[in-house]
Motif scaffolding. Structure first.
Motif, short mmCIF file in Angstrom:
data_model
loop_
_atom_site.label_atom_id
_atom_site.label_comp_id
_atom_site.label_asym_id
_atom_site.label_seq_id
_atom_site.Cartn_x
_atom_site.Cartn_y
_atom_site.Cartn_z
N ARG A 238 0.83 -1.20 0.00
CA ARG A 238 0.00 0.00 0.00
C ARG A 238 0.87 1.26 0.00
N ARG A 239 1.95 1.22 0.83
CA ARG A 239 2.86 2.37 0.83
C ARG A 239 3.55 2.53 -0.52
N GLN A 240 3.99 1.40 -1.09
CA GLN A 240 4.65 1.46 -2.39
C GLN A 240 3.70 1.99 -3.46
N ALA A 241 2.45 1.55 -3.44
CA ALA A 241 1.49 2.03 -4.43
C ALA A 241 1.27 3.53 -4.29
N THR A 242 1.14 4.02 -3.03
CA THR A 242 0.92 5.45 -2.80
C THR A 242 2.13 6.28 -3.25
N GLU A 243 3.33 5.82 -2.85
CA GLU A 243 4.53 6.58 -3.21
C GLU A 243 4.75 6.57 -4.72
N THR A 244 4.52 5.43 -5.36
CA THR A 244 4.71 5.35 -6.81
C THR A 244 3.70 6.24 -7.53
N GLU A 245 2.46 6.25 -7.05
CA GLU A 245 1.43 7.11 -7.65
C GLU A 245 1.84 8.58 -7.53
N LYS A 246 2.35 8.97 -6.35
CA LYS A 246 2.81 10.35 -6.16
C LYS A 246 3.98 10.67 -7.10
N LEU A 247 4.92 9.71 -7.25
CA LEU A 247 6.06 9.92 -8.13
C LEU A 247 5.61 10.04 -9.58
N LEU A 248 4.65 9.20 -10.01
CA LEU A 248 4.14 9.28 -11.38
C LEU A 248 3.47 10.63 -11.62
N THR A 249 2.76 11.14 -10.61
CA THR A 249 2.13 12.46 -10.75
C THR A 249 3.19 13.54 -10.93
N GLN A 250 4.26 13.48 -10.13
CA GLN A 250 5.33 14.47 -10.26
C GLN A 250 6.00 14.40 -11.63
N ILE A 251 6.22 13.16 -12.12
CA ILE A 251 6.85 13.01 -13.44
C ILE A 251 5.93 13.54 -14.53
N THR A 252 4.62 13.26 -14.42
CA THR A 252 3.67 13.74 -15.43
C THR A 252 3.64 15.27 -15.44
N GLU A 253 3.61 15.88 -14.26
CA GLU A 253 3.61 17.34 -14.20
C GLU A 253 4.90 17.91 -14.78
N ALA A 254 6.05 17.29 -14.45
CA ALA A 254 7.33 17.77 -14.99
C ALA A 254 7.38 17.60 -16.50
N GLN A 255 6.83 16.49 -17.02
CA GLN A 255 6.81 16.28 -18.47
C GLN A 255 5.96 17.33 -19.16
N ALA A 256 4.81 17.67 -18.54
CA ALA A 256 3.96 18.73 -19.11
C ALA A 256 4.70 20.06 -19.13
N GLU A 257 5.41 20.35 -18.03
CA GLU A 257 6.19 21.58 -17.98
C GLU A 257 7.28 21.58 -19.04
N LEU A 258 7.95 20.41 -19.24
CA LEU A 258 8.99 20.30 -20.27
C LEU A 258 8.40 20.49 -21.66
N ASP A 259 7.22 19.91 -21.94
CA ASP A 259 6.59 20.09 -23.25
C ASP A 259 6.27 21.55 -23.50
N ALA A 260 5.78 22.28 -22.45
CA ALA A 260 5.47 23.70 -22.62
C ALA A 260 6.74 24.50 -22.91
N LEU A 261 7.84 24.19 -22.19
CA LEU A 261 9.10 24.89 -22.44
C LEU A 261 9.63 24.59 -23.84
N ASN A 262 9.52 23.32 -24.28
CA ASN A 262 9.97 22.97 -25.63
C ASN A 262 9.15 23.69 -26.69
N ALA A 263 7.83 23.83 -26.43
CA ALA A 263 6.98 24.54 -27.40
C ALA A 263 7.38 26.02 -27.47
#
Length: 644
Positions: free
Chosen positions: A371-396
């Motif tokens: 349960r802890r691993q699932a929660t931490e991984t979900e939080k990490l995936l959210t951070q990566i998704t947000e960072a990827q969106a920020e990177l796409d905006a900067l690249n644009a």
């Protein structure tokens, strides 16, 4: 930049803290045998000033952490830059941190931290950050020129910005043909002795020093061999002299032994005669003694047999009296063995309950961890998704921004400088004649051209320009001729100015402006977007580490599936997660108590069986003793009768 102190700890061969410094402003020398850590200190200097503190990966860990130790590498560097003293402290791998302090008054005050601190120190050296991993010499900035590591003496291709700054500082000397010839001669002489990596050449192209060094080594080895032979010869001479003295001593001893041997032989003959007489007398005494001993022995045997018979009869009576008591003790031991065996069987039947408690504790542990691993991984995936969106905006934004790079910006600077220089030369090459008429008149321009055509008007200034001659005539007044120094052709300057303007127009057409300040602002904006994008990519790589995004998603899905499966078996855990530590402690406590009870029961059983065996052996021995005592009484009675 001037280095003042360098401190490292938990860094390759330095487990404890080691500080080098304070260092002076003149040459400082660190010397020591191979393997003492000089190259490690150079590597720590590179990592501390140029690398991102958040860099990670197995290669980084292998390059920094001491082998066989769980330590986090840390480096601290004090230095001066532009008259200001700074201190940068970084920790790598785990608990990563970076802090830049500046000396204010009599102490250091925090100035920047994290990636901002890393970036400011790199900017002081004009260095840049690679995409990922450790920084190599291509990104060192000014350190490419100022530093010369042991394994990198060769000067590789410089960064364009550093090379351009050096060329600008050196001026026209950098392109002087004579200096190029000198450099080529120096390089030819250097290449004849050393390889590109700074090592002496070998083989047929080896310089004379290689052969001389080999001859010197052979001579030293030959000298050592001859020295050893001389020492061995001197040792052998001393040994021969010692053996000669020993031979003379043994000759004297041989003479003394021969004399003593003759005397001993005479005494041996006398001894043999006396011994023969003694043997004859001993034989006669032996016969008389034998007869006496036989009679004495028979009398002693009779008395001994009578005593043995009394003792045996007494022992037989005692054994027959103790037999019933031993039989009762054996019966009691049999009953005790049956009791402890029954108790041990009942205790072992409780193992099923103990195993069930263990399984429940392990299941709770697995539920909580997944349960802890699932929660931490979900939080990490959210951070990566947000960072990827920020990177796409900067690249644009970067793709939409048309800005010159360093080379193009330098070319524009050269065009602007050339235009200013051409206009200055053109203005300097022109001769200008100014005329302010006092009456209406006309003029005739013989050489040159008027800035404004038309007749002359009183009070209105007019001018004629030309090169290298300006000549005009005022009818009825005068002829005027003005000459200047011979210089570049006006037409050549105008053509050069026109070509420069065309190139600047091409720049304006591409970048919508030819203003140098505006182009520099565009370049800075592009660099800032690239820097922000690089920081976001580093953040994404830091989140991912050595894993792939799909691996994280699969790990999150697997952990969530395990949680759902366990929750289906334990519905109450989904709302109120179990205390895995408490369940594990309770299970361990019950198991330890169970094991203690079983072990105690087993020890009781072993003691009861041991007592039972011992008593049975004792009873069997007692019965055998009774039988043996009866047989012994009979045997002694027969022997006494025979002796009597």
């Amino acid at each position: 930049m001037i280095l003042r102190t360098l401190s490292v700890e938990g860094w390759r061969c330095f487990a404890d803290r080691v500080t080098v410094g304070p260092l002076g402003e003149r040459i400082n020398v660190l010397f020591g045998p191979n393997g003492t850590g000089k190259s490690t200190l150079m590597g720590a200097l590179v990592r501390g000033l140029l690398d991102n503190h958040a860099v990670g990966g197995k290669a980084v860990e292998a390059a920094l952490r001491p082998w066989g130790r769980e330590l986090n590498p840390r480096v601290e560097i004090e230095f001066e830059h532009d008259g200001q003293r700074y201190r940068i402290a970084k920790q790598f791998l785990k608990s990563q941190q970076s802090e830049l302090s500046r000396e204010e008054g009599d102490r250091f005050t925090r100035f920047a931290e994290g990636e901002s601190a890393d970036r400011k120190v790199r900017e002081m050296l004009g260095a840049s950050l690679p995409g990922r991993g450790l920084t190599d010499h291509r990104f060192w900035g000014w350190a490419q020129v100022l530093w010369a590591p042991q394994d990198g003496l060769a000067l590789h291709e410089l960064d364009q910005g550093i090379a351009g700054t050096l060329r600008a500082a050196l001026g026209a000397q950098a392109s002087d043909a004579g200096l190029d010839a000198v450099e080529r001669r120096i390089k030819t002489r250097y290449d004849a002795v050393f390889t590109g990596t700074g090592k002496l050449r070998s083989g047929k192209d080896a310089p004379p020093i290689v052969a001389l060094e080999k001859q010197l080594e052979d001579a030293r080895r030959r000298c050592l061999e001859l020295t050893e032979k001389v020492a061995a010869f001197e040792t052998a001479g001393r040994r021969i002299e010692d053996l000669r003295h020993r031979r003379d001593q043994l000759a004297l001893e041989e003479t003394e032994v021969s004399t003593a041997l003759e005397s001993a032989r005479a005494r041996v003959a006398q001894y043999d005669k006396l011994r023969a007489e003694r043997d004859t007398q001993q034989e006669a005494a032996k016969a008389a003694r034998t007869q006496f001993e036989q009679l004495t022995q028979r009398t002693e045997q009779i008395a001994q047999a009578r005593q043995e018979l009394a003792d045996a009869q007494k022992e037989q009576t005692r054994l027959e009296k103790d037999a019933p008591l031993l039989e009762k003790e054996v019966e009691h031991a049999d009953t005790e063995v049956d009791r402890v065996r029954s108790h041990l069987t009942k205790l072992r039947g409780r193992r099923v309950e103990i195993d069930a408690a263990d399984r429940r504790a392990k299941q709770a542990r697995r539920f909580v961890e997944n349960r802890r691993q699932a929660t931490e991984t979900e939080k990490l995936l959210t951070q990566i998704t947000e960072a990827q969106a920020e990177l796409d905006a900067l690249n644009a934004r970067r793709a939409a921004l048309v800005a010159p790079d360093k080379v193009e910006l330098q070319a524009v600077r050269m065009l602007v400088a050339r235009k200013s220089e051409t206009e200055r030369e053109l203005a300097a090459a022109m001769i200008t004649v100014h005329i302010t008429p006092e009456t209406d008149t006309d003029w005739e321009i013989l050489a040159g051209e008027a800035t404004e055509p038309g007749p002359l008007t009183p009070g209105k200034p007019r001018a004629v320009q030309g090169s290298p001659i300006v000549e005009l005539r005022l009818p009825g007044v005068a002829s005027i001729r003005a000459t200047g120094p011979q210089g570049a052709s006006i037409e050549e300057l105008r053509i050069r100015l026109a070509v420069t303007n065309e190139e600047l127009d091409a720049v304006a057409e591409r970048f919508q402006t030819q203003d140098l300040a505006a182009l520099e602002r565009l370049h800075d904006q592009a660099q800032e977007l690239d820097r922000q994008a690089a920081e976001v990519r580093v953040r994404i790589e830091t989140h991912l580490g050595d894993r792939m995004l799909d691996d994280l998603r699969r790990a999150q899905a697997v952990a969530a599936q395990v949680v759902d499966e366990i929750a289906a078996q334990q519905p109450g855990w989904k709302e109120t997660p179990p205390d895995a530590d408490q369940l594990d402690a309770e299970a361990q406590e019950r198991r330890q108590a169970f094991i203690a009870h079983v072990e105690q029961a087993e020890r009781d059983q072993d003691r009861a069986i041991e007592t039972q065996s011992r008593l049975r052996e004792k009873l069997a021995g007692h019965r055998a003793g009774c039988k043996a005592a009866s047989q012994e009484v009979q045997a002694i009675t027969r022997r006494l009768e025979e002796l009597t």
